[in-house]
Write a protein that holds these residues in place. Sequence first.
Motif, mmCIF file in Angstrom:
data_model
loop_
_atom_site.group_PDB
_atom_site.id
_atom_site.type_symbol
_atom_site.label_atom_id
_atom_site.label_comp_id
_atom_site.label_asym_id
_atom_site.label_seq_id
_atom_site.Cartn_x
_atom_site.Cartn_y
_atom_site.Cartn_z
ATOM 1 N N TRP A 79 0.856 -1.186 0.000
ATOM 2 C CA TRP A 79 0.000 0.000 0.000
ATOM 3 C C TRP A 79 0.895 1.239 0.000
ATOM 4 N N PHE A 80 0.546 2.170 -0.855
ATOM 5 C CA PHE A 80 1.222 3.457 -0.930
ATOM 6 C C PHE A 80 0.152 4.543 -0.862
ATOM 7 N N ARG A 81 0.584 5.760 -0.604
ATOM 8 C CA ARG A 81 -0.352 6.875 -0.613
ATOM 9 C C ARG A 81 0.324 8.114 -1.158
ATOM 10 N N GLN A 82 -0.503 8.993 -1.702
ATOM 11 C CA GLN A 82 0.008 10.239 -2.252
ATOM 12 C C GLN A 82 -0.927 11.372 -1.868
ATOM 13 N N ALA A 83 -0.400 12.285 -1.090
ATOM 14 C CA ALA A 83 -1.150 13.474 -0.687
ATOM 15 C C ALA A 83 -0.936 14.563 -1.722
ATOM 16 N N PRO A 84 -1.848 15.514 -1.796
ATOM 17 C CA PRO A 84 -1.708 16.602 -2.778
ATOM 18 C C PRO A 84 -0.378 17.324 -2.628
ATOM 19 N N GLY A 85 0.317 17.464 -3.736
ATOM 20 C CA GLY A 85 1.575 18.183 -3.727
ATOM 21 C C GLY A 85 2.756 17.425 -3.163
ATOM 22 N N ASN B 202 -6.725 2.897 11.786
ATOM 23 C CA ASN B 202 -7.411 3.400 12.975
ATOM 24 C C ASN B 202 -6.783 4.716 13.424
ATOM 25 N N SER B 203 -7.471 5.392 14.297
ATOM 26 C CA SER B 203 -6.968 6.665 14.845
ATOM 27 C C SER B 203 -6.487 7.571 13.724
ATOM 28 N N LEU B 204 -7.321 7.708 12.719
ATOM 29 C CA LEU B 204 -6.925 8.486 11.540
ATOM 30 C C LEU B 204 -6.702 9.953 11.885
ATOM 31 N N LYS B 205 -5.736 10.536 11.173
ATOM 32 C CA LYS B 205 -5.372 11.936 11.371
ATOM 33 C C LYS B 205 -5.566 12.684 10.055
ATOM 34 N N PRO B 206 -5.753 13.999 10.125
ATOM 35 C CA PRO B 206 -5.879 14.759 8.871
ATOM 36 C C PRO B 206 -4.701 14.539 7.921
ATOM 37 N N GLU B 207 -3.520 14.303 8.472
ATOM 38 C CA GLU B 207 -2.351 14.085 7.613
ATOM 39 C C GLU B 207 -2.367 12.730 6.911
ATOM 40 N N ASP B 208 -3.331 11.897 7.231
ATOM 41 C CA ASP B 208 -3.500 10.640 6.501
ATOM 42 C C ASP B 208 -4.294 10.845 5.208
ATOM 43 N N THR B 209 -4.792 12.046 5.014
ATOM 44 C CA THR B 209 -5.537 12.335 3.792
ATOM 45 C C THR B 209 -4.650 12.164 2.573
ATOM 46 N N ALA B 210 -5.107 11.334 1.645
ATOM 47 C CA ALA B 210 -4.305 11.018 0.462
ATOM 48 C C ALA B 210 -5.101 10.083 -0.438
ATOM 49 N N VAL B 211 -4.594 9.887 -1.629
ATOM 50 C CA VAL B 211 -5.070 8.800 -2.476
ATOM 51 C C VAL B 211 -4.225 7.580 -2.132
ATOM 52 N N TYR B 212 -4.899 6.494 -1.824
ATOM 53 C CA TYR B 212 -4.220 5.267 -1.424
ATOM 54 C C TYR B 212 -4.227 4.285 -2.592
ATOM 55 N N GLY C 189 -3.041 -0.362 -8.631
ATOM 56 C CA GLY C 189 -4.453 -0.035 -8.736
ATOM 57 C C GLY C 189 -4.644 1.414 -9.127
ATOM 58 N N GLN C 190 -5.892 1.797 -9.263
ATOM 59 C CA GLN C 190 -6.208 3.155 -9.707
ATOM 60 C C GLN C 190 -6.260 4.144 -8.547
ATOM 61 N N GLY C 191 -6.282 3.627 -7.328
ATOM 62 C CA GLY C 191 -6.285 4.496 -6.159
ATOM 63 C C GLY C 191 -7.674 4.740 -5.605
ATOM 64 N N THR C 192 -7.723 4.977 -4.310
ATOM 65 C CA THR C 192 -8.975 5.328 -3.648
ATOM 66 C C THR C 192 -8.699 6.487 -2.695
ATOM 67 N N GLN C 193 -9.578 7.466 -2.699
ATOM 68 C CA GLN C 193 -9.372 8.685 -1.907
ATOM 69 C C GLN C 193 -9.772 8.453 -0.460
ATOM 70 N N VAL C 194 -8.898 8.855 0.432
ATOM 71 C CA VAL C 194 -9.197 8.891 1.866
ATOM 72 C C VAL C 194 -9.049 10.327 2.330
ATOM 73 N N THR C 195 -10.097 10.846 2.910
ATOM 74 C CA THR C 195 -10.079 12.214 3.425
ATOM 75 C C THR C 195 -10.439 12.186 4.902
ATOM 76 N N VAL C 196 -9.568 12.753 5.711
ATOM 77 C CA VAL C 196 -9.779 12.790 7.155
ATOM 78 C C VAL C 196 -10.007 14.242 7.563
ATOM 79 N N SER C 197 -11.173 14.510 8.107
ATOM 80 C CA SER C 197 -11.501 15.870 8.513
ATOM 81 C C SER C 197 -11.138 16.084 9.980
ATOM 82 N N SER C 198 -10.759 17.304 10.279
ATOM 83 C CA SER C 198 -10.350 17.622 11.661
ATOM 84 C C SER C 198 -11.533 18.079 12.496
#
Length: 121
Positions: A36-42, A84-94, A112-121
Amino acid sequence: QVRLVESGGGLVQAGGSLRLSCAASRRTFTMYAMGWFRQAPGKEREFVGDIIWSDSNTDYADSVKGRSTISGDIAKNTVYLQMNSLKPEDTAVYYCAAGWGGRSQSGYDYWGQGTQVTVSS
């Protein structure tokens, strides 16, 4: 060709949990591991964790260690990333990936094509 399909992303509040799934259309002899990898904006794509099919050994990035668990169902050619215990900094395409494994993207042949995970504060 191998197709990987992720699912399970979405919007979650900080402190919440998500389980991502990645289903492979088939397995090949080169699919020693799933990662599993992730990419946050920028930002660059980064390693999250991986699992070796043969012994279910796992490895995690420090940023998610203790909060995430990767598991696999070999009969279904599917791996899971429980976060678990998701943080806003976990926001990314996984993204999930299949190949020889490891922390480098070069260790993987299929993505894979990726799936968006967005964690709101």
